[in-house]
Design a protein around this motif. Structure first.
Motif, short mmCIF file in Angstrom:
data_model
loop_
_atom_site.label_atom_id
_atom_site.label_comp_id
_atom_site.label_asym_id
_atom_site.label_seq_id
_atom_site.Cartn_x
_atom_site.Cartn_y
_atom_site.Cartn_z
N ARG A 66 6.99 -45.33 35.34
CA ARG A 66 8.26 -45.97 35.66
C ARG A 66 9.46 -45.04 35.40
N GLY A 67 9.18 -43.78 35.09
CA GLY A 67 10.26 -42.83 34.83
C GLY A 67 10.97 -43.04 33.52
N LEU A 68 10.27 -43.64 32.56
CA LEU A 68 10.89 -43.98 31.27
C LEU A 68 10.28 -43.23 30.10
N ALA A 69 9.59 -42.15 30.37
CA ALA A 69 8.85 -41.48 29.29
C ALA A 69 9.75 -40.79 28.30
N TRP A 70 10.93 -40.34 28.74
CA TRP A 70 11.82 -39.57 27.86
C TRP A 70 13.19 -40.22 27.83
N MET A 71 13.88 -40.08 26.72
CA MET A 71 15.22 -40.64 26.56
C MET A 71 16.13 -39.59 25.95
N PRO A 72 17.42 -39.60 26.30
CA PRO A 72 18.34 -38.64 25.68
C PRO A 72 18.70 -39.07 24.26
N THR A 73 18.90 -38.11 23.41
CA THR A 73 19.44 -38.38 22.09
C THR A 73 20.94 -38.18 22.12
N LEU A 74 21.61 -38.56 21.04
CA LEU A 74 23.06 -38.46 21.01
C LEU A 74 23.54 -37.03 20.96
N SER A 75 22.65 -36.09 20.66
CA SER A 75 23.04 -34.69 20.63
C SER A 75 22.89 -34.02 21.98
N GLY A 76 22.27 -34.72 22.95
CA GLY A 76 21.99 -34.13 24.24
C GLY A 76 20.57 -33.60 24.35
N ASP A 77 19.79 -33.67 23.27
CA ASP A 77 18.37 -33.34 23.31
C ASP A 77 17.64 -34.48 24.04
N VAL A 78 16.34 -34.33 24.24
CA VAL A 78 15.53 -35.41 24.79
C VAL A 78 14.41 -35.73 23.81
N GLN A 79 14.02 -36.99 23.77
CA GLN A 79 13.01 -37.46 22.85
C GLN A 79 11.99 -38.30 23.59
N ALA A 80 10.72 -38.13 23.26
CA ALA A 80 9.69 -38.96 23.86
C ALA A 80 9.87 -40.41 23.41
N VAL A 81 9.84 -41.33 24.37
CA VAL A 81 9.91 -42.75 24.01
C VAL A 81 8.61 -43.14 23.32
N LEU A 82 7.48 -42.87 23.96
CA LEU A 82 6.17 -43.00 23.34
C LEU A 82 5.45 -41.67 23.50
#
Length: 777
Positions: A66-82
């Motif tokens: 569903r295109g939801l695997a990664w999310m941005p962090t407040l620093s502009g990095d990306v984090q795995a959702v799961l």
């Protein structure tokens, strides 16, 4: 004025996310990794999905579809959702189980079978950059090490020149350990996606509802105008509730998959293990001075442990945070600070925990160095500080790293502290008791805070400029509603902001309702953290009220049939200049503004206004603290006997709320200094998963606080207010540690890292200090 919101809180009538009950709500639980670093070779969810009360099991693969695997962090990095490829810290989210009730969801976690291939973990930032260290973020293209950023402030060459010519140089390695905000209410979310309207409503324990809405729109692809974020009563935040967490995204995905509301409430162990931490900075500081104690320069190197994903909540132009205020409260010729950020196999760190973006760490380091310099020069630490503090005539003062302090009378604050505490008498008592073999310690600290994050030309989070809005409407009966973009977590916004409007319009605070925490009912803004509420949103409220007041003048001029220039303002009333009996109150004007009164051309009726406040500068509250401790050398036990705090936060809107904020911050400082530590063993196992292991201060650990204040208004804030919410947390740890080190002088102890637990103090006396960032030897 007592707090308006307390009536519902003391009666148990507050509404928190876990109190929200929606028809058909499903409940979720998170499966977390038991390992700090491991490849995921397989995830088998079939047994869990066969559970009769389980509705769906979400994995990283499901989100990826569903295109939801990664999310941005407040620093502009990306984090795995799961986690999909591998887990990168113990407690990382691996699967999300949705069931009919919370108990079934928890039970079904044990039915999810995950195969892990363990990898060596990196738990010490000092080894993260070794060439042979395992690479944690190998998901990033081209990533070959654990380096995140390098950042610096100040003039390195000028600072080196000053140090080269200095008569005295004192250096110290200092650890500011990883600690946790530990709010009373843990994180929680309810997501409800309406498949008919496409509207997504999210109830969340957030300090920044509008930022969450924007991030959720970015992550999910749902148009932002169809997302509503509601943050009801929030039981403490302290920075912990600024970020979006993976479970929030999973709850949204779960509601989209099931067509029903999905609720997730975190337990305490999850909160301590996996939500955002703070601090974890290895700092090397050097201070240069003349032989007579004139401080000349500071030089600082920092190694910042940001965990497995860089989730730092701070302005994106300053990835290291506000180490630009490393000069503290002193007049220096030069200063330089360099910071290196690294990934480790720990939960994402770097939250602005009850301090404005690393000011606590910088202040602690500076104040430890000043005490060590006093020890080196054999000068009283109070006298050394008084010699070097900025003077009132130097303001506005541009520090060596380029930031302009707005106002202050630092010597007056320190003098008031020494007088209030009876400093000379304390030193005399200390001398007498040392002759008796007793170990009394007296510690000082002086700090300057930098709060009210803005202006937006300098500061943003994920591209969102740090300005805040306020909307004010006065109804025909003269009662007012103020809508603000910041969110209270116990700071008393409903009282303070009502008082601001009441002050500007001359009406009663009880006649002003304050609305916050709902993106459909409030203007856009970046939320409450970094002590932004009064310096930014409070200014917006004040300016909106002044606009309403000016509109009321036009209406009053029409009512009185005079020129607006002939009217003068007194609280709550526009009157004809020279004839105070000829005037109209705000209530009368409000009624007329909604009537058939003939207004001048181009003037609209009604009394309402809005303001988006972009602060011209930060505000710089400051303070002077003194702590008195007793240390038992046989056990290492530290008892805080007295704590005297002098704060200057500019104009005080509600003194009782200010005092409450200071009380909480002082208790927090005692906890950080003496007992709080998020520690890990060499395998990356988290050692503080409950309040049995992660100790928080109680009333037993705190003395009766002694408070005093000076008032130096900010010259650029509409009310002269500077903010107070985080000051005590910034200033108190150094005062406590300096007091303990003062008590241990007879044993030759120069420095020991926080937390100064009985074991740490005892070992320092024995000359065998703990390793600093590990709870085990």
């Amino acid at each position: 004025m007592t707090r308006k919101e307390d009536a519902r809180f003391v009666r148990g009538r507050g509404t928190y996310v876990d109190d929200v009950r929606l028809p058909g709500t499903l409940h979720a639980a998170v499966l977390r990794s038991p390992l700090a670093h491991a490849r995921i070779t397989a995830i088998d969810t079939r047994a869990a999905e066969a559970h009769p009360k389980v509705r769906v099991v979400i994995t990283g693969a499901v989100l990826a579809d569903r295109g939801l695997a990664w999310m941005p962090t407040l620093s502009g990095d990306v984090q795995a959702v799961l986690a999909t490829d591998k887990v990168r810290f113990q407690g990382q989210e691996v699967a999300f189980v949705i069931a009919d009730d919370p108990y079934s969801a928890r039970d079904a976690l044990a039915l999810v079978d995950v195969d892990y291939d363990p990898l060596p973990p990196v738990v010490d930032a000092r080894t993260a950059l070794d060439p042979d260290a395992p690479v944690i973020r190998d998901d990033r293209e081209g990533r070959r090490d654990n380096h995140i950023f390098d950042w610096e402030a100040g003039d390195a060459a000028a600072t080196d020149r000053v140090f080269a010519g200095a008569a005295v140089v004192v250096a110290q390695d200092v650890l500011y350990p990883r600690v946790h905000p530990a709010p009373l209410e843990t994180c929680a979310v309810i997501a409800d996606h309406d498949v008919v309207t496409g509207k997504l409503t999210v109830w969340a324990t957030t300090q920044a509802p509008h930022a969450h809405r924007t991030l959720l729109a970015t992550i999910t692809g749902i148009p932002e105008h169809r997302i509503r974020v509601v943050s009801p009563d929030v039981g403490g935040g302290f920075g912990n509730k600024v970020p979006i967490y993976p479970a929030y995204v999973c709850a949204v995905a779960g509601s989209m998959l099931t067509g029903r509301p999905v609720k997730w409430t975190e337990d305490r162990s999850e909160n301590l293990m996996a939500t955002t931490f703070a601090r974890d900075y290895h700092m090397h500081g050097e201070i240069a001075s003349t032989v007579d104690g004139k401080i000349l320069a500071l030089r600082v190197r920092v190694l910042a442990d940001h965990g497995a994903f860089n989730g730092t909540a701070q302005p994106s132009k300053y990835p290291a945070g506000f180490f630009h205020i490393v000069t503290g409260s002193y007049d220096l010729e030069a200063a330089h600070c360099s910071v290196t950020g690294v990934y480790t196999n720990k939960a994402p760190g770097g939250v602005a925990y009850a301090c404005s973006f690393r000011v606590a760490e910088a202040s602690f380091l500076v104040e430890r160095l000043v005490d060590l310099l006093a020890l080196e020069l054999d000068v009283d630490p109070a006298e050394l500080r008084m010699r070097n503090l900025l003077r009132p005539e130097q303001f506005p003062y541009t520090c060596s790293t380029g930031w302009e302090y707005d106002s202050g009378d630092y010597p007056r604050a320190l003098a008031l502290l020494l007088e209030t505490a009876g400093y000379r008498e304390l030193r005399a008592e200390q001398a007498r008791r040392r002759e008796l073999g007793e170990h009394l310690g007296i510690g000082l600290s002086f700090f300057t805070e930098a709060v009210g994050a803005g202006p937006r030309k300098h500061m943003d989070i994920v591209g969102l400029g740090m300005a805040d809005g306020a909307e004010l409407r006065v109804h025909p009966t003269g009662k007012a509603v103020l809508r603000i973009s910041v969110q209270s977590q116990g700071q008393g916004h409903e009282t303070t902001f009502a008082q601001i409007v009441a002050h500007e319009l001359g009406i009663g605070p009880d006649d002003v309702d304050v609305v916050h925490g709902d993106t459909d009912a409030t203007p856009f803004g970046l939320g409450t953290y970094g002590s932004r509420s009064t310096p930014v949103s409070g200014a917006a409220a004040s300016m909106a009220a002044r606009k309403v007041r000016e509109r009321a003048r036009i209406v009053a001029s029409a009512m009185l049939e005079v020129s607006p220039d002939d009217l003068e303002w007194s609280p709550g009333r526009w009157s004809v200049r020279g004839d105070p009996t000829a005037g109209k109150s705000i209530t009368e004007i409000a009624a007329a503004a909604h009537s058939d009164l003939d207004l001048p051309d181009g003037v609209e009726g009604q009394l309402d206004a809005s303001c988006v406040y972009n602060p011209p500068n930060l505000t710089f509250p400051f303070g002077a603290y003194l702590c008195v401790v007793e240390v038992d050398p046989g056990t290492g036990q530290v008892v805080v006997r007295r704590f005297v705090a002098v704060d200057d936060c500019g104009v005080r809107i509600n003194p009782s709320i200010v005092e409450g904020q200071v009380h909480g911050g002082l208790a927090d400082g005692i906890g950080v200094a003496l007992m709080e530590l998020i520690a890990f063993d060499p395998d990356g196992n988290h050692l503080g998963g409950s309040f049995m292991d992660y100790l928080l201060p109680t009333a037993v650990d705190c003395p009766s606080w002694e408070l005093a204040e000076t008032v130096t208004p900010s010259p650029h804030h509409p009310l002269g207010a500077k903010g107070i919410g985080e000051c005590a947390t910034v200033g108190s740890p150094a005062a406590v540690v300096n007091a303990v080190m003062d008590a241990l002088r007879p044993f030759g102890v120069r420095h020991a890292d926080m937390p100064l637990t009985p074991a740490a103090v005892w070992r320092a006396i024995q000359g065998r200090p703990l390793r600093g960032d590990l709870a085990i030897d």
